[in-house]
Design a protein around this motif. Sequence first.
Motif, PDB file in Angstrom:
ATOM      1  N   TYR A 142       1.093  -0.869   0.095  1.00 25.63           N
ATOM      2  CA  TYR A 142       0.260  -0.240  -0.167  1.00 25.63           C
ATOM      3  C   TYR A 142       0.675   1.407   0.213  1.00 25.63           C
ATOM      4  CZ  TYR A 142      -3.994  -2.439   1.076  1.00 25.63           C
ATOM      5  OH  TYR A 142      -5.714  -3.196   1.412  1.00 25.63           O
ATOM      6  N   ASN A 143       1.094   2.220  -0.930  1.00 27.86           N
ATOM      7  CA  ASN A 143       1.550   3.599  -1.082  1.00 27.86           C
ATOM      8  C   ASN A 143       3.080   3.719  -1.037  1.00 27.86           C
ATOM      9  OD1 ASN A 143      -1.399   4.742  -0.024  1.00 27.86           O
ATOM     10  ND2 ASN A 143      -1.125   3.696   2.485  1.00 27.86           N
ATOM     11  N   ALA A 161      -6.891 -13.385  11.980  1.00 31.87           N
ATOM     12  CA  ALA A 161      -7.393 -12.305  12.905  1.00 31.87           C
ATOM     13  C   ALA A 161      -8.024 -10.726  12.116  1.00 31.87           C
ATOM     14  CB  ALA A 161      -6.358 -12.222  14.001  1.00 31.87           C
ATOM     15  N   ASN A 162      -7.518  -9.601  13.258  1.00 30.79           N
ATOM     16  CA  ASN A 162      -7.833  -8.632  12.120  1.00 30.79           C
ATOM     17  C   ASN A 162      -6.408  -7.710  12.103  1.00 30.79           C
ATOM     18  OD1 ASN A 162     -10.801  -7.239  12.885  1.00 30.79           O
ATOM     19  ND2 ASN A 162      -9.823  -7.733  14.461  1.00 30.79           N
ATOM     20  N   ALA A 199      -4.816  -9.373   9.398  1.00 36.03           N
ATOM     21  CA  ALA A 199      -3.631 -10.511   8.965  1.00 36.03           C
ATOM     22  C   ALA A 199      -3.382 -10.098   7.324  1.00 36.03           C
ATOM     23  CB  ALA A 199      -4.201 -12.005   8.987  1.00 36.03           C
ATOM     24  N   GLU A 206      -7.832   1.839  -3.534  1.00 36.67           N
ATOM     25  CA  GLU A 206      -7.062   2.694  -2.170  1.00 36.67           C
ATOM     26  C   GLU A 206      -5.149   2.458  -2.644  1.00 36.67           C
ATOM     27  OE1 GLU A 206      -8.376   0.035   0.724  1.00 36.67           O
ATOM     28  OE2 GLU A 206     -10.494  -0.301  -0.331  1.00 36.67           O
ATOM     29  N   GLU A 245     -16.669  -5.476   2.526  1.00 37.13           N
ATOM     30  CA  GLU A 245     -16.965  -5.852   3.704  1.00 37.13           C
ATOM     31  C   GLU A 245     -17.852  -4.781   4.081  1.00 37.13           C
ATOM     32  OE1 GLU A 245     -13.756  -6.028   5.912  1.00 37.13           O
ATOM     33  OE2 GLU A 245     -14.853  -5.586   8.393  1.00 37.13           O
TER      34      GLU A 245
HETATM   35  P1  ATP Z   1      -9.417  -6.991   9.268  1.00 34.95           P
HETATM   36  O1  ATP Z   1     -10.412  -8.237   9.422  1.00 34.95           O
HETATM   37  O2  ATP Z   1     -10.115  -6.536   9.902  1.00 34.95           O
HETATM   38  O3  ATP Z   1     -10.525  -5.756   7.747  1.00 34.95           O
HETATM   39  P2  ATP Z   1      -7.743  -8.020   7.214  1.00 34.95           P
HETATM   40  O4  ATP Z   1      -7.368  -9.524   7.817  1.00 34.95           O
HETATM   41  O5  ATP Z   1      -9.193  -8.542   6.387  1.00 34.95           O
HETATM   42  O6  ATP Z   1      -8.616  -7.455   8.455  1.00 34.95           O
HETATM   43  P3  ATP Z   1      -6.546  -5.815   5.703  1.00 34.95           P
HETATM   44  O7  ATP Z   1      -8.012  -4.655   5.639  1.00 34.95           O
HETATM   45  O8  ATP Z   1      -6.382  -7.019   4.440  1.00 34.95           O
HETATM   46  O9  ATP Z   1      -6.740  -7.175   6.747  1.00 34.95           O
HETATM   47  O10 ATP Z   1      -4.942  -5.449   6.318  1.00 34.95           O
HETATM   48  C1  ATP Z   1      -4.040  -5.775   6.265  1.00 34.95           C
HETATM   49  C2  ATP Z   1      -2.897  -4.641   6.471  1.00 34.95           C
HETATM   50  O11 ATP Z   1      -3.517  -3.511   5.821  1.00 34.95           O
HETATM   51  C3  ATP Z   1      -3.039  -3.875   7.852  1.00 34.95           C
HETATM   52  O12 ATP Z   1      -2.223  -3.382   8.223  1.00 34.95           O
HETATM   53  C4  ATP Z   1      -4.201  -2.483   7.526  1.00 34.95           C
HETATM   54  O13 ATP Z   1      -3.913  -1.447   8.154  1.00 34.95           O
HETATM   55  C5  ATP Z   1      -3.529  -2.488   5.767  1.00 34.95           C
HETATM   56  N1  ATP Z   1      -4.466  -1.895   5.078  1.00 34.95           N
HETATM   57  C6  ATP Z   1      -5.334  -2.040   4.617  1.00 34.95           C
HETATM   58  N2  ATP Z   1      -6.140  -1.103   3.681  1.00 34.95           N
HETATM   59  C7  ATP Z   1      -4.918   0.137   3.850  1.00 34.95           C
HETATM   60  C8  ATP Z   1      -4.529   0.524   2.989  1.00 34.95           C
HETATM   61  N3  ATP Z   1      -5.753   1.223   2.078  1.00 34.95           N
HETATM   62  N4  ATP Z   1      -4.225   1.824   3.130  1.00 34.95           N
HETATM   63  C9  ATP Z   1      -2.225   1.641   3.755  1.00 34.95           C
HETATM   64  N5  ATP Z   1      -2.809   0.535   4.412  1.00 34.95           N
HETATM   65  C10 ATP Z   1      -3.729  -0.781   4.648  1.00 34.95           C
END
Ligand code: ATP
Length: 246
Positions: free
Chosen positions: A16-17, A41-42, A44, A60, A94
């Motif tokens: 990202y970014n 987990a959150n 991941a 994004e 989501e």
């Molecule tokens: P959740 O259940 O909390 O949505 P997840 O497993 O789906 O968790 P992701 O949403 O894919 O996880 O996020 C994974 C990582 O990427 C996290 O550390 C999040 O902060 C980062 N992240 C997600 N979207 C972006 C974004 N648009 N820009 C920067 N970092 C991001």
Amino acid sequence: GTVNDILKVENLEVVYNDVVLVLKGLSLACPRGEITALLGANGAGKSTTLKAISGLLECEDGEVTDGSVLYQGEPIQHLIPEKIVRKGIFQVMEGRRIFEDLTVEENLRCGAFTRPRSEIAGGLEKVYDYFPRLRERRKQLAGYMSGGEQQMCAIGRAIMARPQLLLLDEPSLGLAPLLVEEIFEIIKKINSAEGVTVLLVEQNARAALSVAGQAYIMENGRVVMEGKAADLLHNPDVQEFYLGMG
Ligand code: ATP
């Protein structure tokens, strides 16, 4: 993986970014016609994985920097989202991203934007058969529906697109337990009746493992465990860390 995998993700790396490395060599496969669960987990990287498949990552500032997404054998990781939808992949984001100022039926019609007009009436009937509550409320503004009804609307909109691969991001999020059960039963029904392959991202590991054929567990941008859903349900580590049975 086999030739029967409709989707293969191989060593995927996502940033990202330009700086934040979130997927660090992720590999998974979805057998055609089955439900595959992606748990973890959150943070991941589950949502990121779905967005890398659907192409929505680019909205994004995310980018696939290595690896590939093979859909029916063809690399799609550099296609724009619209092309990917037209190939038969549809993501339910989501948090029920529906159009709150449109009616339920207008929302459903939006899902059919890639389909011929002649299919719309039949598609609506099918969605209303899966979700009778949507039929009752079809003229209502979607923004006034309950959380569960909005989730049904979002899934119904995906059905209107007649995808071959359905990506579901946390369909149980924020729903009461009874509704969670109802939504998962319908996902199972859609999977078997429509023959659609499902990749299901969930925090609710128990519900997901009870409908999935196989599952992957992610930690920190990688797969750390995979197997048949029934086996994972009985695995002591999974029970302790993901099913709250420790
Ligand atoms: P959740 O259940 O909390 O949505 P997840 O497993 O789906 O968790 P992701 O949403 O894919 O996880 O996020 C994974 C990582 O990427 C996290 O550390 C999040 O902060 C980062 N992240 C997600 N979207 C972006 C974004 N648009 N820009 C920067 N970092 C991001």
